[in-house]
Design an enzyme around this catalytic site. Structure first.
Site, PDB file in Angstrom:
ATOM      1  N   ASN A 107       0.866  -1.186   0.000  1.00  0.00           N
ATOM      2  CA  ASN A 107       0.000   0.000   0.000  1.00  0.00           C
ATOM      3  C   ASN A 107       0.902   1.235   0.000  1.00  0.00           C
ATOM      4  O   ASN A 107       1.676   1.457   0.937  1.00  0.00           O
ATOM      5  CB  ASN A 107      -0.863  -0.018   1.257  1.00  0.00           C
ATOM      6  N   GLN A 167      -2.455   6.641  -0.159  1.00  0.00           N
ATOM      7  CA  GLN A 167      -2.862   7.598   0.862  1.00  0.00           C
ATOM      8  C   GLN A 167      -1.677   8.448   1.315  1.00  0.00           C
ATOM      9  O   GLN A 167      -0.543   7.964   1.370  1.00  0.00           O
ATOM     10  CB  GLN A 167      -3.448   6.893   2.105  1.00  0.00           C
ATOM     11  N   CYS A 199      -7.018   4.308   7.546  1.00  0.00           N
ATOM     12  CA  CYS A 199      -6.023   3.628   6.712  1.00  0.00           C
ATOM     13  C   CYS A 199      -5.083   2.867   7.638  1.00  0.00           C
ATOM     14  O   CYS A 199      -4.146   3.444   8.194  1.00  0.00           O
ATOM     15  CB  CYS A 199      -5.253   4.619   5.844  1.00  0.00           C
ATOM     16  N   GLY A 200      -5.356   1.590   7.815  1.00  0.00           N
ATOM     17  CA  GLY A 200      -4.556   0.795   8.734  1.00  0.00           C
ATOM     18  C   GLY A 200      -3.128   0.614   8.279  1.00  0.00           C
ATOM     19  O   GLY A 200      -2.180   0.698   9.075  1.00  0.00           O
ATOM     20  N   ASN A 201      -2.917   0.351   6.981  1.00  0.00           N
ATOM     21  CA  ASN A 201      -1.551   0.197   6.474  1.00  0.00           C
ATOM     22  C   ASN A 201      -0.769   1.495   6.622  1.00  0.00           C
ATOM     23  O   ASN A 201       0.421   1.490   6.948  1.00  0.00           O
ATOM     24  CB  ASN A 201      -1.588  -0.229   5.007  1.00  0.00           C
ATOM     25  N   GLU A 210      -9.994   0.408  -3.816  1.00  0.00           N
ATOM     26  CA  GLU A 210     -10.081   1.311  -2.674  1.00  0.00           C
ATOM     27  C   GLU A 210     -10.774   2.619  -3.041  1.00  0.00           C
ATOM     28  O   GLU A 210     -10.447   3.241  -4.056  1.00  0.00           O
ATOM     29  CB  GLU A 210      -8.673   1.597  -2.134  1.00  0.00           C
ATOM     30  N   CYS A 236      -4.929  -2.884   1.244  1.00  0.00           N
ATOM     31  CA  CYS A 236      -5.779  -1.956   2.001  1.00  0.00           C
ATOM     32  C   CYS A 236      -6.049  -2.570   3.361  1.00  0.00           C
ATOM     33  O   CYS A 236      -6.712  -3.609   3.466  1.00  0.00           O
ATOM     34  CB  CYS A 236      -7.087  -1.688   1.257  1.00  0.00           C
TER      35      CYS A 236
END
Length: 303
Positions: free
Chosen positions: A15, A47, A76-78, A215, A224
């Site tokens: 990502n 992102q 956005c966890g990553n 996404e 994602c």
């Protein structure tokens, strides 16, 4: 105030993330800057994680999350794992609390370099996801792509992980589907008034899934994190797996995987996985003009 700020090009399981240091400033990364940065192949991203001074006591930072089309994302966890790695290298801390427009995120860097992010509680109520139609049970909603008598994709599980998700269950490799064709149609389907992240999920075993995601605001992405969480929760919710699963992200460039636990004791979803520092530079948050640092050490570095 200088026109330029530090940033790092990083990735979380592929990502593509730009971590931008906006601490000590009142301005923000503009949509125009985001679009300009994404248009350059060297800085194209999924992102931007813009780190701002904290707004609430007990938090380490406020994070603005910006998609490559200039729109704002709630989660956005990553990207959060990338922020943790950068700040841990800078401060020596291992435990962080961040605030976003979606709420509080707690994260921890472990001794092996992996990072866990508490993504909070999943949301299943149709009006809070949100959906345009009422569904008493959002674990299977009426939505399909393809011929009515032989749809290519149908009956997704819908939920929110701070952002809206639709998880379509498939019985073959997610890479075999034309997600680049179906993704834009589904992301912008009238069923999703705030658009949605679209994930294809294949159950490999009672403890493992293989996923691929279109996404919202970013398009076909290599990975994602919030979508992986949504797939894991939806799999457990529908009885396809247990509450802890390993996610094999089909489109990720490396064989690393995510571990997702939907904790029974507090209903929180915890994602654990890697982050990788690539290079650093400076950029103008108003225009998106940038330059790369000339000399860099290998491995993770502080902003």
């Amino acid at each position: 105030m200088t026109d330029y700020v530090q940033f790092a090009r990083m990735n979380g399981l592929g990502n593509k993330i730009l971590v931008v240091d906006m601490r000590g400033r009142k301005d923000r990364v503009t949509p125009a800057a985001a679009i300009a940065l994404n248009a350059d192949p060297a800085t194209a991203f999924d992102q931007i994680m813009a780190i701002h001074d904290p707004k609430a006591a007990g938090t380490d930072a406020w994070i603005d999350i910006v998609n490559c089309d200039g729109s704002m994302a709630q989660a956005c966890g990553n990207g959060t794992r990338c922020v943790v790695q950068a700040l841990a290298a800078e401060t020596g801390k291992k435990v962080f609390t961040f605030q976003t427009i979606a709420g509080i995120l707690n994260a921890t860097e472990h001794e092996d370099g992996t990072i866990s992010v508490d993504m909070g509680k999943p949301v299943f109520a149709w009006e809070k996801i949100p959906l345009a139609e009422e569904f008493a049970d959002t674990s299977r909603i009426e939505l399909q792509i393809g011929p009515i008598d032989n749809p290519v994709l149908h009956s997704p599980s819908a939920m929110s992980m701070g952002n809206p998700h639709a998880v379509f269950w498939v019985d073959k490799d997610p890479m075999s589907f034309d997600l680049d064709r179906f993704g834009p149609l589904l992301e912008n389907h009238p069923m999703f008034p705030e658009r949605a992240n679209i994930t294809l999920a294949q159950v490999l075993s009672p403890s493992s899934l293989r996923t691929r995601t279109w996404e919202r605001g970013a398009g076909l992405t290599l990975a994602c994190g919030s979508a992986a969480c949504a797939a894991a929760v939806s799999a457990a919710r529908t009885g396809r797996t247990g509450r802890t699963v390993t996610i094999d992200v089909a489109s990720a460039p490396a064989p690393a995987k995510l571990t997702i636990e939907w904790r029974e004791r507090d209903d929180h979803v915890v994602m654990t996985g890697p982050a990788e520092w690539e290079w650093s530079g400076t950029l103008n948050p108003a225009t998106g003009t940038w330059q790369r640092d000339e000399a860099e050490a290998s491995g993770a570095r502080a902003l």
